[in-house]
Scaffold this motif. Structure first.
Motif, short mmCIF file in Angstrom:
data_model
loop_
_atom_site.label_atom_id
_atom_site.label_comp_id
_atom_site.label_asym_id
_atom_site.label_seq_id
_atom_site.Cartn_x
_atom_site.Cartn_y
_atom_site.Cartn_z
N LYS A 11 0.85 -1.18 0.00
CA LYS A 11 0.00 0.00 0.00
C LYS A 11 0.89 1.23 0.00
CE LYS A 11 -3.57 2.24 2.73
NZ LYS A 11 -4.31 2.19 3.98
N VAL A 12 0.63 2.13 -0.92
CA VAL A 12 1.47 3.33 -1.07
C VAL A 12 0.97 4.41 -0.13
CG1 VAL A 12 2.29 5.09 -2.67
CG2 VAL A 12 1.95 2.76 -3.47
N GLU A 13 1.81 4.77 0.82
CA GLU A 13 1.54 5.88 1.73
C GLU A 13 2.80 6.72 1.81
OE1 GLU A 13 0.26 4.50 5.52
OE2 GLU A 13 -1.42 3.37 4.71
N ARG A 14 2.61 8.00 1.71
CA ARG A 14 3.74 8.92 1.66
C ARG A 14 4.64 8.80 2.90
NH1 ARG A 14 3.29 15.14 -0.07
NH2 ARG A 14 5.48 15.60 0.06
N ARG A 15 4.03 8.75 4.07
CA ARG A 15 4.80 8.70 5.31
C ARG A 15 5.63 7.42 5.40
NH1 ARG A 15 3.70 7.37 11.07
NH2 ARG A 15 2.21 5.97 10.19
N LYS A 16 5.04 6.28 5.02
CA LYS A 16 5.77 5.01 5.08
C LYS A 16 6.95 5.00 4.12
CE LYS A 16 2.17 1.86 6.59
NZ LYS A 16 1.36 0.68 6.24
N ILE A 17 6.76 5.57 2.93
CA ILE A 17 7.85 5.60 1.95
C ILE A 17 8.99 6.47 2.47
CG2 ILE A 17 8.50 6.38 -0.36
CD1 ILE A 17 5.73 5.48 -1.29
N PHE A 18 8.67 7.63 3.05
CA PHE A 18 9.71 8.50 3.58
C PHE A 18 10.46 7.84 4.74
CE2 PHE A 18 7.53 12.34 1.72
CZ PHE A 18 8.57 12.64 0.86
N ILE A 19 9.73 7.20 5.64
CA ILE A 19 10.37 6.54 6.79
C ILE A 19 11.26 5.40 6.31
CG2 ILE A 19 9.93 5.11 8.82
CD1 ILE A 19 7.46 6.88 9.34
N ASP A 73 -7.23 -0.84 -4.34
CA ASP A 73 -7.97 -1.87 -3.62
C ASP A 73 -9.43 -1.43 -3.47
OD1 ASP A 73 -7.84 0.09 -1.69
OD2 ASP A 73 -6.81 -1.12 -0.19
N GLU A 74 -10.19 -2.19 -2.70
CA GLU A 74 -11.63 -1.89 -2.58
C GLU A 74 -11.90 -0.59 -1.84
OE1 GLU A 74 -10.08 -4.45 0.63
OE2 GLU A 74 -10.26 -4.83 -1.50
N ASN A 75 -10.93 -0.10 -1.06
CA ASN A 75 -11.10 1.17 -0.35
C ASN A 75 -10.52 2.35 -1.12
OD1 ASN A 75 -12.27 -0.20 1.80
ND2 ASN A 75 -10.30 -0.53 2.80
N ASP A 76 -10.21 2.16 -2.39
CA ASP A 76 -9.64 3.18 -3.28
C ASP A 76 -8.25 3.63 -2.82
OD1 ASP A 76 -9.90 4.57 -5.67
OD2 ASP A 76 -10.47 6.40 -4.62
N ASN A 77 -7.52 2.72 -2.17
CA ASN A 77 -6.13 2.99 -1.81
C ASN A 77 -5.23 2.55 -2.95
OD1 ASN A 77 -6.70 3.93 0.83
ND2 ASN A 77 -6.86 1.82 1.55
N LEU A 78 -4.12 3.25 -3.12
CA LEU A 78 -3.18 2.92 -4.18
C LEU A 78 -2.27 1.78 -3.73
CD1 LEU A 78 -2.22 3.80 -7.00
CD2 LEU A 78 -0.57 5.27 -5.86
#
Length: 172
Positions: A11-19, A73-78
């Motif tokens: 799941k692509v999340e900006r904060r996770k990628i930066f960390i 996904d089904e929740n419109d997450n990338l």
């Protein structure tokens, strides 16, 4: 012959990628600094190291569209679907470099002499400064930097796609 690729969904999340990317940069810098300080790689190898990193970063930026696939996904997450080969090579090279550093530290504190084992470094070239350990270190450092360059390019592509995804979401 059929090759099964190891693919990973994330799941692509900006904060996770930066960390995640920051932790990798810090670990990479620590491992590389041990090359120069502990192992004794000559300082002029900074130029080939930076060249390898930039070269693989450029290649990754150019071809990251082929490495990454995006879906929702089904929740419109990338969701990013990518090959784990670069992660595996990064992990292998980092662990190998840590092991090499530990071996060199053990040799420097004369641990082998305390255990009664006689050690003489293997010299590859005519100059005594270039030993087998330094050559192996340089090879694994280049592998580490090339895989890190590819991962930075992939992370940049993920962030660009995430930004595009958010703009499409707001436009609805």
């Amino acid at each position: 012959m059929v090759f099964n690729y190891i693919r990973q969904n994330k799941k692509v999340e900006r904060r996770k990628i930066f960390i995640y990317s920051s932790m990798q940069v810090v670990l990479t810098l620590l491992v590389l600094s041990s090359s120069f300080v502990v192992i004794g790689v000559p300082l002029f190898f900074i130029v080939p190291y930076l060249t390898a990193f930039v070269l693989f970063l450029i290649i990754s930026l150019k071809y990251s569209d082929k490495l990454l696939r995006f879906s929702k996904d089904e929740n419109d997450n990338l969701i990013a679907n990518f090959e784990s080969v670069t992660h595996i090579s990064y992990i292998i090279s980092t662990i190998s470099r840590i092991i090499i550093s530990l071996i060199v530290i053990a040799l420097r504190v004369q641990l082998l002499q305390l255990l009664g084992i006689e050690y003489t470094p293997y010299i590859i070239f005519q100059e005594p400064e270039i030993t087998l350990i330094i050559l192996i270190t340089i090879i694994f450092d280049l592998l580490l930097l090339s895989s890190k360059g590819i991962m930075v390019g992939m992370h940049r592509r993920m962030l660009a796609e995430y930004k595009h995804h958010l703009s499409r979401k707001r436009g609805k």
